[in-house]
Design an enzyme around this catalytic site. Structure first.
Site, PDB file in Angstrom:
ATOM      1  N   HIS A 189       0.818  -1.208   0.000  1.00  8.88           N
ATOM      2  CA  HIS A 189       0.000   0.000   0.000  1.00  8.88           C
ATOM      3  C   HIS A 189       0.853   1.258   0.000  1.00  8.88           C
ATOM      4  O   HIS A 189       0.406   2.311  -0.458  1.00  8.88           O
ATOM      5  CB  HIS A 189      -0.919   0.024   1.228  1.00  8.88           C
ATOM      6  CG  HIS A 189      -1.757   1.266   1.306  1.00  8.88           C
ATOM      7  ND1 HIS A 189      -2.783   1.533   0.410  1.00  8.88           N
ATOM      8  CD2 HIS A 189      -1.701   2.333   2.131  1.00  8.88           C
ATOM      9  CE1 HIS A 189      -3.325   2.694   0.708  1.00  8.88           C
ATOM     10  NE2 HIS A 189      -2.694   3.204   1.743  1.00  8.88           N
ATOM     11  N   CYS A 190       2.103   1.182   0.475  1.00  6.35           N
ATOM     12  CA  CYS A 190       2.878   2.405   0.706  1.00  6.35           C
ATOM     13  C   CYS A 190       3.682   2.893  -0.493  1.00  6.35           C
ATOM     14  O   CYS A 190       3.447   3.982  -1.014  1.00  6.35           O
ATOM     15  CB  CYS A 190       3.811   2.200   1.896  1.00  6.35           C
ATOM     16  SG  CYS A 190       2.946   1.994   3.468  1.00  6.35           S
ATOM     17  N   ILE A 191       4.653   2.097  -0.943  1.00  2.00           N
ATOM     18  CA  ILE A 191       5.622   2.594  -1.916  1.00  2.00           C
ATOM     19  C   ILE A 191       4.996   2.981  -3.256  1.00  2.00           C
ATOM     20  O   ILE A 191       5.301   4.047  -3.797  1.00  2.00           O
ATOM     21  CB  ILE A 191       6.760   1.573  -2.124  1.00  2.00           C
ATOM     22  CG1 ILE A 191       7.414   1.241  -0.772  1.00  2.00           C
ATOM     23  CG2 ILE A 191       7.813   2.139  -3.066  1.00  2.00           C
ATOM     24  CD1 ILE A 191       7.920   2.438  -0.019  1.00  2.00           C
ATOM     25  N   ASP A 251       1.823   6.055  -1.794  1.00  2.00           N
ATOM     26  CA  ASP A 251       2.002   7.234  -0.950  1.00  2.00           C
ATOM     27  C   ASP A 251       2.732   8.392  -1.623  1.00  2.00           C
ATOM     28  O   ASP A 251       2.315   9.552  -1.481  1.00  2.00           O
ATOM     29  CB  ASP A 251       2.735   6.851   0.343  1.00  2.00           C
ATOM     30  CG  ASP A 251       1.898   5.959   1.243  1.00  2.00           C
ATOM     31  OD1 ASP A 251       0.759   5.636   0.851  1.00  2.00           O
ATOM     32  OD2 ASP A 251       2.381   5.573   2.317  1.00  2.00           O
TER      33      ASP A 251
END
Length: 420
Positions: free
Chosen positions: A259-261, A264
Site C-alpha cells: 500500500h505504501c511505496i 504514498d
C-alpha cells in the site's frame, strides 16, 4: 469498564495497534464496517499475517472487543482512525473511507475526546478535511477536544519492528493536542517523536516512502543498463554496501507493491501539482520507472525463450511468489498482477505457485495454480522467481528448472539461471 480507545479500521494497521494497547492494559474497542471481520475477531480468529489466532484470542481475553455499532464510539476517550486511502482516478488520495470514519466520530464526539488520524494522506488533510467535519457540531479542536495526526508505520511481515518498538511520530493541531496524543501513545509505544504540527507529521510519512520509492527506481533503472553492459548489479550492490557510511542498499525487482511505496509518494506529487502548479519530478520519474518493470521482465522472459527457440505465445511460464513481499499473504499492489496480465496478453500459458496464496483472485482463474513448485519448474518452459518466500528451496528450484529467471538476486549462478 470505560473504553480507553476505539480503533477504527481493523486491518494491517489498526489491529496491531489495538493489540499493543490491549497488552498495555488499556480497554480497547475495535470498530469496522465489515461484519465478517468483526465476528471473526470476536471469535478469536485473525485475518492478517502479523497476528495469529492465538494473538487475537489473547486480545479478547484481555478485554478487546470488535463492533460495527457506531453509537459505541462515544464510549471511548480516544478515537484512532486507521482506514485505507487508495489512489483516486485523478492520482490523489481517495478520502471517502477517511471522511466516513470522521463523520462517524463526529456524530459521537464529546468534550475531552482525543481524535487521531493515522491513515496516510496529503499534507493538510487533518486540518482541512478532518477538523471541519469534527467541528461541525459546535465543539472546537484544541479547545473542546484534541486532534492530532500520527502516521502509521506498520511493515507487514517485519519480525523485528512492530507497533510497540517503531518510533511513533505525532503532530498535534495545538501543543495541547500534541501532548494528549503523545501521552496516549506513550503508554504502549516505546518512543514518541513530536513533529511541529499535523502537516509536518503528514509530510514525514510521505518523505519516508518517497525516499524508498526513488531509490528503488534508481536501482531498477540500473538493472536495465547493467544487463545490457554485462555488469552484475547484485555484485555491484554488495560491493557498494561494504562502505560503512553514506550508502544504503536498495535492490531491483519486478516492480513495487504494497500500500505504501507505489501509492504514498503520489499523494505528495498530486498535492504539489494541485496546489503549486508544477510537478514533483523525482516522484513522477520514479513512478514511471517502477511501473515499467513488469513489462521489462516480460521482455526478458521473451528474450530467454527465444534463446531456446521458443515463442512466448504458447510457452508455459511459471511465476513463483505472487504477494507483494516475502513470507506474507498480502497481495496489495503486487507487481505479479501486471506481470501475469502482460504475459497472458502475449499468449503465454501462465502458471503460478505461492505457499500463501491458495487462490489468486486478480487473474480470475486465468493463471493455473501449480501445487508442487519443484515439479512445476521442471515442466515449465521458464520459471520466474517473483517473490522469494522462505518456503522456497531456491537452489533446488533453479537446478530443476528448464530456465530460471531470478528477479530477486538469490539463485546460485548457473547456465540455466538468469538474474534481473
Amino acid at each position: 469498564m470505560a473504553v480507553d480507545a476505539v480503533i477504527i479500521g481493523l486491518g494491517y494497521v489498526g489491529l496491531p495497534l489495538a493489540q499493543e494497547a490491549t497488552r498495555a492494559g488499556r480497554k480497547v474497542l475495535g470498530f469496522d464496517i465489515n461484519q465478517h471481520v468483526v465476528d471473526e475477531l470476536n471469535a478469536g480468529r485473525s485475518h492478517i499475517d502479523d497476528l495469529s489466532d492465538a494473538d487475537v484470542a489473547q486480545m479478547v481475553a484481555g478485554g478487546f472487543e470488535a463492533t460495527t455499532d457506531e453509537s459505541r464510539l462515544g464510549e471511548a476517550a480516544a478515537a484512532v482512525i486507521c482506514v485505507p486511502t487508495p489512489l483516486s482516478q485523478d492520482g490523489g488520495p481517495d478520502l471517502r473511507a477517511v471522511e466516513a470514519a470522521v463523520d462517524a466520530v463526529a456524530r459521537q464526539l464529546r468534550p475531552g475526546m482525543l481524535v487521531v488520524l493515522e491513515s496516510t494522506t496529503y499534507p493538510g488533510t487533518t486540518d482541512e478535511v478532518v477538523r471541519p467535519r469534527l467541528e461541525a457540531g459546535g465543539l472546537v479542536a484544541g479547545v473542546d477536544f484534541y486532534l492530532a495526526f500520527s502516521p502509521e508505520r506498520i511493515d507487514p511481515g517485519n519480525a523485528k519492528f512492530g507497533a510497540k518498538n517503531t518510533p511513533k511520530v505525532v503532530g498535534g493541531h495545538t501543543p495541547a493536542c500534541a501532548e494528549a496524543a503523545a501521552e496516549f501513545y506513550g503508554v504502549f509505544v516505546e518512543q514518541v517523536v513530536r513533529a511541529k504540527g499535523t502537516r509536518e507529521a503528514e509530510t514525514a510519512k510521505l518523505l519516508e516512502n518517497t525516499y524508498r520509492h526513488i531509490n528503488i527506481a534508481l536501482v531498477n533503472e540500473m538493472a536495465r543498463f547493467c544487463h545490457e553492459l554485462g555488469i552484475d548489479l547484485w555484485d555491484v550492490i554488495n560491493a557498494a554496501k561494504s562502505k560503512p557510511f553514506g550508502f544504503q542498499a536498495f535492490y531491483p525487482g519486478p516492480g513495487v507493491g504494497g500500500h505504501c511505496i507505489p501509492i504514498d509518494p503520489n499523494y505528495l506529487s498530486h498535492n504539489v501539482r494541485a496546489r503549486l502548479g508544477y510537478p514533483f519530478r523525482f516522484v513522477e520519474l520514479a513512478q514511471e520507472i517502477n511501473s515499467q518493470m513488469p513489462a521489462y521482465v516480460v521482455q526478458r522472459v521473451q528474450d530467454l525463450l527465444n534463446e531456446d527457440g521458443k515463442p512466448l505465445k504458447g510457452s508455459a511460464v511459471l511465476l513463483l511468489g505472487v504477494t507483494y513481499k516475502p513470507n506474507i499473504a498480502d497481495q496489495r499492489e503486487s507487481p505479479a498482477v501486471p506481470l501475469a496480465r502482460q504475459l497472458l496478453a502475449k499468449g503465454a500459458n501462465v502458471q503460478y505457485h505461492d505457499p500463501h496464496v491458495p487462490s489468486w483472485g486478480p487473474l480470475g482463474g486465468q493463471a493455473v495454480r501449480v501445487e508442487d513448485p519443484t515439479a512445476g519448474v521442471a515442466e515449465a518452459d521458464l520459471t520466474v522467481l517473483v517473490q522469494n518466500h522462505r518456503e522456497y528451496d531456491v537452489d533446488l528450484l533453479a537446478k530443476t528448472a528448464t530456465r530460471f529467471f531470478d528477479t530477486r538476486g538469490v539463485a546460485p549462478e548457473g547456465a540455466k539461471v538468469h538474474r534481473l
